[in-house]
Enzyme design. Structure first.
Site, PDB file in Angstrom:
ATOM      1  N   THR A   1     -48.057 -23.305  20.837  1.00  0.00           N
ATOM      2  CA  THR A   1     -48.178 -21.844  20.455  1.00  0.00           C
ATOM      3  C   THR A   1     -47.450 -21.066  21.468  1.00  0.00           C
ATOM      4  O   THR A   1     -47.452 -21.523  22.580  1.00  0.00           O
ATOM      5  CB  THR A   1     -49.516 -21.358  20.518  1.00  0.00           C
ATOM      6  OG1 THR A   1     -50.061 -21.275  21.926  1.00  0.00           O
ATOM      7  CG2 THR A   1     -50.370 -22.141  19.492  1.00  0.00           C
ATOM      8  N   ASP A   2     -46.778 -19.974  21.247  1.00  0.00           N
ATOM      9  CA  ASP A   2     -46.352 -19.000  22.172  1.00  0.00           C
ATOM     10  C   ASP A   2     -47.748 -18.419  23.063  1.00  0.00           C
ATOM     11  O   ASP A   2     -48.770 -18.784  22.438  1.00  0.00           O
ATOM     12  CB  ASP A   2     -45.760 -17.768  21.507  1.00  0.00           C
ATOM     13  CG  ASP A   2     -44.791 -17.039  22.459  1.00  0.00           C
ATOM     14  OD1 ASP A   2     -45.184 -17.240  23.762  1.00  0.00           O
ATOM     15  OD2 ASP A   2     -43.912 -16.410  22.097  1.00  0.00           O
ATOM     16  N   TRP A   3     -47.647 -17.882  23.947  1.00  0.00           N
ATOM     17  CA  TRP A   3     -48.747 -17.743  24.736  1.00  0.00           C
ATOM     18  C   TRP A   3     -49.909 -16.762  23.993  1.00  0.00           C
ATOM     19  O   TRP A   3     -49.524 -15.466  23.837  1.00  0.00           O
ATOM     20  CB  TRP A   3     -48.646 -16.998  26.298  1.00  0.00           C
ATOM     21  CG  TRP A   3     -48.037 -18.168  27.046  1.00  0.00           C
ATOM     22  CD1 TRP A   3     -48.944 -18.337  28.582  1.00  0.00           C
ATOM     23  CD2 TRP A   3     -47.383 -19.352  27.006  1.00  0.00           C
ATOM     24  NE1 TRP A   3     -48.305 -19.727  29.075  1.00  0.00           N
ATOM     25  CE2 TRP A   3     -47.738 -20.187  28.144  1.00  0.00           C
ATOM     26  CE3 TRP A   3     -46.868 -20.128  25.940  1.00  0.00           C
ATOM     27  CZ2 TRP A   3     -47.078 -21.364  28.270  1.00  0.00           C
ATOM     28  CZ3 TRP A   3     -46.351 -21.254  26.285  1.00  0.00           C
ATOM     29  CH2 TRP A   3     -46.239 -21.792  27.407  1.00  0.00           C
ATOM     30  N   TRP A   4     -50.812 -17.127  23.792  1.00  0.00           N
ATOM     31  CA  TRP A   4     -52.140 -16.299  22.958  1.00  0.00           C
ATOM     32  C   TRP A   4     -51.505 -16.003  21.445  1.00  0.00           C
ATOM     33  O   TRP A   4     -52.145 -15.131  20.895  1.00  0.00           O
ATOM     34  CB  TRP A   4     -52.423 -15.334  23.736  1.00  0.00           C
ATOM     35  CG  TRP A   4     -52.996 -15.423  25.240  1.00  0.00           C
ATOM     36  CD1 TRP A   4     -53.891 -16.009  25.528  1.00  0.00           C
ATOM     37  CD2 TRP A   4     -52.255 -15.039  26.240  1.00  0.00           C
ATOM     38  NE1 TRP A   4     -54.208 -16.388  26.883  1.00  0.00           N
ATOM     39  CE2 TRP A   4     -52.974 -15.725  27.182  1.00  0.00           C
ATOM     40  CE3 TRP A   4     -50.952 -14.371  26.397  1.00  0.00           C
ATOM     41  CZ2 TRP A   4     -52.560 -15.418  28.899  1.00  0.00           C
ATOM     42  CZ3 TRP A   4     -50.497 -14.354  28.043  1.00  0.00           C
ATOM     43  CH2 TRP A   4     -51.401 -14.780  28.842  1.00  0.00           C
ATOM     44  N   ALA A   5     -50.715 -16.815  21.034  1.00  0.00           N
ATOM     45  CA  ALA A   5     -50.305 -16.407  19.460  1.00  0.00           C
ATOM     46  C   ALA A   5     -51.056 -17.229  18.493  1.00  0.00           C
ATOM     47  O   ALA A   5     -51.017 -16.832  17.427  1.00  0.00           O
ATOM     48  CB  ALA A   5     -48.967 -16.999  19.436  1.00  0.00           C
TER      49      ALA A   5
END
Ligand SMILES: *[C@@H]1O[C@H](CO)[C@@H](O)[C@H](O)[C@H]1NC(C)=O
Ligand SMILES: *[C@@H]1O[C@H](CO)[C@@H](O)[C@H](O)[C@H]1NC(C)=O
Ligand SMILES: *[C@@H]1O[C@H](CO)[C@@H](O)[C@H](O)[C@H]1NC(C)=O
Ligand SMILES: *[C@@H]1O[C@H](CO)[C@@H](O)[C@H](O)[C@H]1NC(C)=O
Ligand SMILES: *[C@@H]1O[C@H](CO)[C@@H](O)[C@H](O)[C@H]1NC(C)=O
Ligand SMILES: *[C@@H]1O[C@H](CO)[C@@H](O)[C@H](O)[C@H]1NC(C)=O
Ligand SMILES: *[C@@H]1O[C@H](CO)[C@@H](O)[C@H](O)[C@H]1NC(C)=O
Ligand SMILES: *[C@@H]1O[C@H](CO)[C@@H](O)[C@H](O)[C@H]1NC(C)=O
Ligand SMILES: *[C@@H]1O[C@H](CO)[C@@H](O)[C@H](O)[C@H]1NC(C)=O
Length: 744
Positions: free
Chosen positions: A279-283
């Site tokens: 995932t992108d960061w906190w996506a």
């Protein structure tokens, strides 16, 4: 014309009326034939730089490790340890029982973020502007060396999102609006990085073309544009063997990209991706749906920046126990991560992480810069795009016409508050050599433009007068024989500020340019993430203009090399410069909950061509200090030995200086394949060649099956259409020097 020669090997399928279900294309396909299989024509081959074991063996080896991992171990392998608790931007726990040292994941596409004694490389938009395949590969390779030297196993680049809206904040982190340029650049960058045993991450998957509402907006795109434009560089990356993919913040079709199963079906089943998706960061917004959609790694682990709770971690253990996530899915996730780690020989050992992103004093300060500045300077100069030049550049040193040079503008100077004084370059302090956000690196130093120019001028007794003050600019300009004005626009990532407000220069750059041009012969240099408006372009005293992009730490030396003719410019605009913002097909969708990609495949220059809009400077444009003539175009059909259409042209240097020419090959598909929005030719290949005065060089480019193909919405597959293909070879999208055609 070549049809007879290959018709015995092509299978032609006549399509019965009514087969297609897609209303917009039905009438086309009813009447037309589509060649589905082209026999001798191959996919464009990739010269793989791959000293490592093959994916099948890596998978087998990874699968054999699964039995030595408990459920909790497996969950550890797929869940990051949390934000700012390890040395890297993302960290995966070690599992010593299976010899797994864990993973260090680190930004960025311009080098190693949050580390000292590293290089600040040119932005991807500059790498694109070189149109040079070797330089693309080499930048990847050098970044890979620095990443390895710092202990970075997984680097979070390249970024291949499309510059759909010219204001898009992160556009400088990628290669502009053209999917084929982005595909070559991504492939070569990935191969360069991965040749060093570092895993590259192609991002952001997918349709993440703006920063406004990036976690609350759904990208809505038709299937043809999805495949031909937005997925294309991801497909190219998978073909090049990329190890990791990062899913994006936005929604696609109303579902978050990191939990939209249709996307991972495409990526893994259709494109054949063998690595892992993070995932992108906190996506991520959920546990089980994200896992079940096909995402393999949760980053940075925590659900938000403000918590240590994770959607996975212990929650994934429960989800597997209660059947919400099948254990086979978890095994697949772990297999993909370990297989990628094995594939790049990281199981044979890897340098330990020797920097710390969040506590720099814990770092060991390993210098990984080597001689990379030489190459950074070369890419900086090769990416400078001379868009206008009325007998002004290069500035001569011997017998100088201009004995005193005025260098003007805050963008000509280095930072006044110290290097890297604003977090992630999130402010303007001196010359703009990278944008802002997670795509940055610390500058080890920065050669300001004024210093680069002085370094050339001083030994030749030329004098340089300079000012960063707009109010002093006219008086300083009149003290000199010529003025160079440095102006800029900047942009970056959402967590600092979203997108660009508009396409104007920053800090009243237009007024600065005009105030100098009103009193002096003027050269304008623009540092920007993409196109800017140039309302002063026809001012009679503005005799040269350079789009220099964001060239990294050697910015001043690179521009001086071009100004004084040490380097003959060959950079090409990797985007169109329009007269009016309204001329572009798309803009940042600032408020809506959906972004509709209504321009379809007509991104950037294709739209200008289809709508007959004249830009100020077209896509692919860039001048040289010499001139080139094109002749003797040949288009040779494929044969038993050569499985492509071979397009060759002779390029003769008709001027007096040696230099590089960037030869571009555009292709127009048969007219009947046009969509309702219109039709235009599309870039398919390019080569940058060095030619001495009076020398003629033969430039050869290729069209393979995948270059001829279009996405058939009705059938849901790539097809090759029957009809006449037109081939355009030229020095820009609007400067066609030779044309040919062939029929299928
Ligand atoms: C995995 O476990 C088996 C038995 O449980 C053991 O024989 C083997 O050495 C282990 N392999 C590794 C790599 O730890
Ligand atoms: C989006 O939804 C449309 C309509 O249901 C569908 O045809 C298309 O395949 C979907 N696109 C993606 C990327 O899932
Ligand atoms: C170039 O400069 C000359 C004067 O030096 C001028 O006459 C001419 O119009 C200029 N050309 C362009 C294209 O600006
Ligand atoms: C410079 O000027 C000198 C003397 O006028 C002349 O001999 C020389 O050839 C000139 N050099 C160039 C490069 O024009
Ligand atoms: C520059 O000036 C100095 C001192 O006047 C002189 O010695 C030197 O030869 C000059 N250099 C050039 C390149 O003209
Ligand atoms: C161009 O510069 C000259 C001084 O070199 C000035 O006299 C003239 O007014 C300028 N032209 C314009 C159109 O501003
Ligand atoms: C073009 O081809 C012709 C015929 O083969 C040849 O005579 C000529 O030299 C070529 N021109 C260039 C510039 O290569
Ligand atoms: C190029 O060719 C022309 C004409 O044949 C000749 O005058 C000139 O000297 C040549 N230039 C170079 C650099 O060889
Ligand atoms: C230019 O093109 C012609 C015909 O295509 C070829 O025969 C010739 O060798 C080329 N010339 C050079 C100098 O490359």
């Amino acid at each position: 014309m070549f049809r007879n020669s290959i018709s015995h090997v092509i299978l032609v399928f006549l399509i019965a009326a009514g087969i297609c279900t897609d209303a917009s294309t039905q009438t086309l396909y009813e009447r037309k034939n589509v060649i589905i299989d082209l026999g001798v024509l191959d996919k464009r081959p990739i010269q793989l730089v791959d000293p490592f074991i093959d994916w099948d063996s890596a998978w087998t080896k990874a699968q054999s490790l699964l039995s030595n991992l408990t459920l909790e171990d497996k969950v550890d392998v797929v869940t990051g340890i949390g934000w700012a608790v390890g040395p890297c931007i993302g960290n995966i726990k070690a599992k010593p029982d299976i010899g797994f040292q864990g993973l260090c994941l680190q930004d960025s596409p311009t080098g190693v973020r949050f580390a000292d004694l590293v290089s600040a490389f040119p932005a991807a938009i500059n790498v694109g502007a070189t149109f040079d395949k070797l330089l693309m590969f080499r930048q990847g390779l050098l970044m890979g060396r620095e990443e390895r030297g710092k202990g970075v196993q997984v680097t979070l680049g390249p970024c291949v999102n499309i510059m759909r809206a010219p204001e898009g904040g992160r556009a400088w982190e990628a290669y502009g609006p053209d999917p084929v340029l982005a595909s070559f650049a991504a492939q070569l960058t990935i191969q360069g990085i991965q040749s060093q045993g570092v895993i590259a991450t192609v991002k952001h998957f997918v349709l993440n073309e703006q920063e406004h509402k990036r976690t609350a907006q759904s990208s809505q795109v038709g299937q043809r544009a999805l495949y031909e434009v937005y997925l294309r560089p991801f497909k190219a990356s998978v073909d090049a063997g990329v190890g990791a993919v990062m899913c994006s913040y936005n929604l696609v079709n109303g579902t978050y990209a990191c939990e939209n199963p249709a996307l991972y079906k495409i990526l893994k089943d259709e494109l054949g991706f063998r690595g892992f998706v993070m995932t992108d960061w906190w996506a991520a917004h959920s546990g089980a749906p994200t896992a079940n959609a096909g995402v393999d790694m949760m980053m940075p682990g925590s659900a938000t920046i403000a918590t240590t709770e994770s959607f996975w971690g212990p929650n994934l253990v429960s989800d597997v126990k209660n059947g919400a996530v099948p254990e086979t899915r978890l095994d697949d996730m772990v297999t993909r991560i370990l297989a990628t780690w094995i594939k790049f020989s990281q199981d044979d050992g890897f340098p330990e992480v020797n920097f710390h992103s969040f506590s720099p004093s814990l770092g060991k300060h390993v210098d990984v810069q080597a001689h990379h500045k030489v190459y950074i300077r070369e890419v900086g100069a090769a990416s400078a795009v001379l868009v206008k030049n009325n007998r002004t550049l290069p500035l001569s040193l011997s017998n100088a016409t201009y004995k005193t040079i005025a260098v003007i503008g805050e963008d000509a100077f280095g930072p006044s508050n110290g290097l890297n004084s604003c977090a992630d370059h999130g402010c303007v302090d001196g010359t703009v050599a990278q944008g802002w956000g997670s795509g940055t690196t610390y500058f080890p130093y920065i050669v300001a433009p004024v210093d680069g120019i002085k370094a050339k001028a001083d030994p030749h007794n030329l004098s340089v007068v300079s000012t960063s003050s707009a109010s002093l600019a006219p008086s300083i300009a009149t003290m000199a024989d010529i003025a160079i004005v440095f102006v800029f626009a900047n942009s970056g990532e959402e967590y600092i500020t979203v997108d660009r407000n508009d396409l104007h220069l920053w800090h009243d750059g237009d007024a600065l340019v005009k105030s100098v041009a009103d009193v002096q012969k003027t050269i304008v240099v623009i540092h920007s993430p993409g196109p800017v408006l140039v309302p002063w372009i026809h001012h009679p005293n503005i005799t040269a203009v350079v789009f220099a992009g964001m060239p990294g730490q050697e910015t001043g030396n690179a521009i001086a090399d071009v100004m004084f003719g040490d380097v003959n410019p060959s950079g090409r605009l990797p985007y169109t410069v329009a007269a009016s913002p309204n001329d572009y097909p798309a803009h940042v969708e600032r408020d809506a909950s959906e972004a509709h990609y209504t321009e379809g495949i007509l991104v950037d220059y294709r739209w200008f061509e289809a709508r007959n809009i004249t830009p100020v400077f077209p896509y692919g444009h860039g001048l040289s200090y010499t001139t080139f003539a094109y002749s003797n175009l040949t288009v040779k059909p494929p044969s038993a030995e050569r499985k492509s259409y071979r397009v060759s042209v002779n390029v003769t240097n008709t001027g007096t200086r040696a230099g590089h020419e960037v030869v571009q090959l555009y292709l127009a598909l048969p007219m009947w394949t046009c969509q309702a929005e219109g039709c235009a030719k599309e870039l398919r290949d390019f080569n940058r060649v060095h030619v001495r005065p009076n020398q003629t060089v033969t430039v050869t480019m290729h069209l393979y099956k995948d270059d001829l193909a279009m996405w058939d919405v009705g059938r849901g597959r790539w097809v090759v259409a029957q009809g006449v293909y037109e081939v355009f070879v030229g020095a820009s999208s609007a400067d066609v020097r030779a044309r040919g055609k062939f029929a299928l």
